[in-house]
Design a protein around this motif. Structure first.
Motif, PDB file in Angstrom:
ATOM      1  N   TRP A   1     -12.437   2.742   2.222  1.00 29.89           N
ATOM      2  CA  TRP A   1     -12.543   2.497   0.908  1.00 29.89           C
ATOM      3  C   TRP A   1     -13.938   2.122   0.511  1.00 29.89           C
TER       4      TRP A   1
ATOM      5  N   GLN B   1       3.091   8.913  -5.060  1.00 27.40           N
ATOM      6  CA  GLN B   1       2.260   9.565  -4.077  1.00 27.40           C
ATOM      7  C   GLN B   1       1.110   8.636  -3.997  1.00 27.40           C
ATOM      8  N   GLN B   2       1.206   8.213  -2.483  1.00 30.27           N
ATOM      9  CA  GLN B   2       0.078   7.416  -1.802  1.00 30.27           C
ATOM     10  C   GLN B   2      -0.199   6.036  -2.633  1.00 30.27           C
ATOM     11  N   THR B   3       0.862   5.649  -3.317  1.00 32.40           N
ATOM     12  CA  THR B   3       0.621   4.325  -4.098  1.00 32.40           C
ATOM     13  C   THR B   3       1.921   3.527  -3.977  1.00 32.40           C
TER      14      THR B   3
ATOM     15  N   ARG C   1       2.762  -1.357  -7.393  1.00 36.00           N
ATOM     16  CA  ARG C   1       1.877  -1.100  -8.342  1.00 36.00           C
ATOM     17  C   ARG C   1       2.351  -0.047  -9.193  1.00 36.00           C
ATOM     18  N   VAL C   2       3.366   0.631  -8.912  1.00 40.42           N
ATOM     19  CA  VAL C   2       3.856   1.739  -9.612  1.00 40.42           C
ATOM     20  C   VAL C   2       4.690   1.267 -10.857  1.00 40.42           C
TER      21      VAL C   2
ATOM     22  N   TRP D   1      -3.092   5.641 -17.181  1.00 39.70           N
ATOM     23  CA  TRP D   1      -2.778   5.590 -15.519  1.00 39.70           C
ATOM     24  C   TRP D   1      -3.326   4.559 -15.139  1.00 39.70           C
TER      25      TRP D   1
ATOM     26  N   MET E   1       3.650   9.382  -9.338  1.00 40.88           N
ATOM     27  CA  MET E   1       3.084   8.209  -9.204  1.00 40.88           C
ATOM     28  C   MET E   1       3.164   7.414  -7.817  1.00 40.88           C
TER      29      MET E   1
ATOM     30  N   ARG F   1      -5.140   1.729 -12.787  1.00 38.60           N
ATOM     31  CA  ARG F   1      -5.834   1.703 -11.414  1.00 38.60           C
ATOM     32  C   ARG F   1      -4.780   2.132 -10.340  1.00 38.60           C
ATOM     33  N   LEU F   2      -4.061   3.197 -10.686  1.00 37.02           N
ATOM     34  CA  LEU F   2      -2.903   3.496  -9.776  1.00 37.02           C
ATOM     35  C   LEU F   2      -3.572   4.384  -8.620  1.00 37.02           C
ATOM     36  N   GLY F   3      -5.063   4.826  -9.061  1.00 35.95           N
ATOM     37  CA  GLY F   3      -5.902   5.777  -8.021  1.00 35.95           C
ATOM     38  C   GLY F   3      -5.300   7.228  -8.113  1.00 35.95           C
ATOM     39  N   TYR F   4      -6.126   7.958  -7.625  1.00 37.30           N
ATOM     40  CA  TYR F   4      -6.077   9.539  -7.662  1.00 37.30           C
ATOM     41  C   TYR F   4      -5.807   9.998  -8.863  1.00 37.30           C
TER      42      TYR F   4
END
Length: 313
Positions: free
Chosen positions: A239, A52-54, A58-59, A88, A50, A90-93
């Motif tokens: 973005w 990763q890049q976040t 947010r996690v 998941w 989670m 809006r955590l992205g990816y």
């Protein structure tokens, strides 16, 4: 270029440096649930995927909800893919969600159904790369693997190499430096990984480092060199108007509303408010839909009165 004489060499890094950084971490490290000694290796693996890049903020709520709902790999493996993608949020990816579920399935099918402690076995799990395997081996099982993320690379670049930023992508030289900086003691080495990562996240930040709070500021080659500018100009990740934004808007519709008519996507993505002023052309929408289908994040249904798009499973 910094004066090499001012930069402590890997051989010159002393127990004092390790003691200072690890001591700072003991006093100032964040109280995160995946750092709790009671956290399971599964919880640590979930956190690493989670994060990763976040950002942590947010996690945290998503990780907490996941661990309450799916406390073991087998629990997640049994869940329909659509529920996993919805959770998941809006955590992205969101491909990470499916990869994490695939890893959970592989773990659940293994003898004992537990996250493996072996670095090689971790690396063989779906969606687990070199960094994640090393981090889980270190933080979950106390193995002194070399853990190198962006924060760690930045601290190493400033402290030892005298540069404002690390290279644009991980190099063999950076990995060698990280190995040289590891304490010899197993437990101290694992704490060092976490401590340097935290130092980069909270103090030795990319844009506004708080050197006055740094426990090793007097040993920093970058400060000794007069804090020179970066040797390249960092560029932020775009973005607005990108395929990532459009894909995110489509995924939000599928999570929140269920099946959406394909023909309605141009209007519905705009009405969702997630694209701002951007109005995607048909070619961009088609490309994003095709990408979601290829990634297994969406399914197209052509058996009704009109084609629709939904989450899988």
């Amino acid at each position: 270029m910094p004066d090499a004489r001012s930069a402590p060499s890997p051989e010159g890094i002393t127990a004092t440096l390790h003691r200072r950084v690890n001591g700072w971490f003991a006093a100032h490290g964040r109280d995160l649930p995946w750092r709790d000694p009671a956290c399971t290796p599964w919880g640590i693996l979930v956190s690493e995927i989670m994060l990763q890049q976040t950002p942590v903020v947010r996690v945290l709520p998503v990780w907490t909800a996941w661990m309450e709902r799916w406390p073991t790999p087998a629990d997640l493996a049994r869940e329909p893919a659509a529920e996993v993608i919805r959770a998941w949020g809006r955590l992205g990816y969101p491909r990470r969600a499916l990869r994490l579920q695939a890893a959970a399935a592989a773990i659940a099918e293994s003898p004992g159904g537990l996250v493996p402690a072996d670095h090689g076995q971790l690396l063989a799990l779906p969606g687990v790369g070199a960094y994640t395997a090393a981090a889980v081996a270190c933080f979950a099982f106390g193995q002194p693997e070399v853990v190198v993320d962006t924060n760690i690379r930045r601290v190493h670049a400033r402290l030892v190499s005298g540069r404002a930023l690390p290279e644009k992508s991980l190099t063999a030289a950076e990995m060698a430096l990280a190995r040289d900086l590891m304490p010899a003691d197993r437990d101290e080495a694992c704490r060092w990984n976490a401590a340097v990562m935290e130092l980069g996240a909270l103090v030795c930040t990319a844009r506004s480092p708080r050197c006055g709070e740094c426990p090793v500021a007097d040993l920093c080659a970058w400060r000794a060199a007069g804090m020179p500018e970066p040797h390249y100009r960092p560029t932020g990740q775009a973005w607005a108007g990108t395929d990532r934004q459009v894909r995110g808007a489509i995924m939000a519709l599928l999570r929140e509303e269920g099946p959406v008519p394909v023909a309605a996507l141009p209007r519905r993505t705009q009405e969702s408010g997630r694209l701002g002023s951007h109005r995607p052309e048909d070619a961009q929408l088609d490309r994003c839909v095709a990408g979601l289908l290829a990634d297994g994040l969406a399914v197209r249904h052509d058996d009704g009165p009109e084609p629709t798009l939904s989450l899988p499973g």
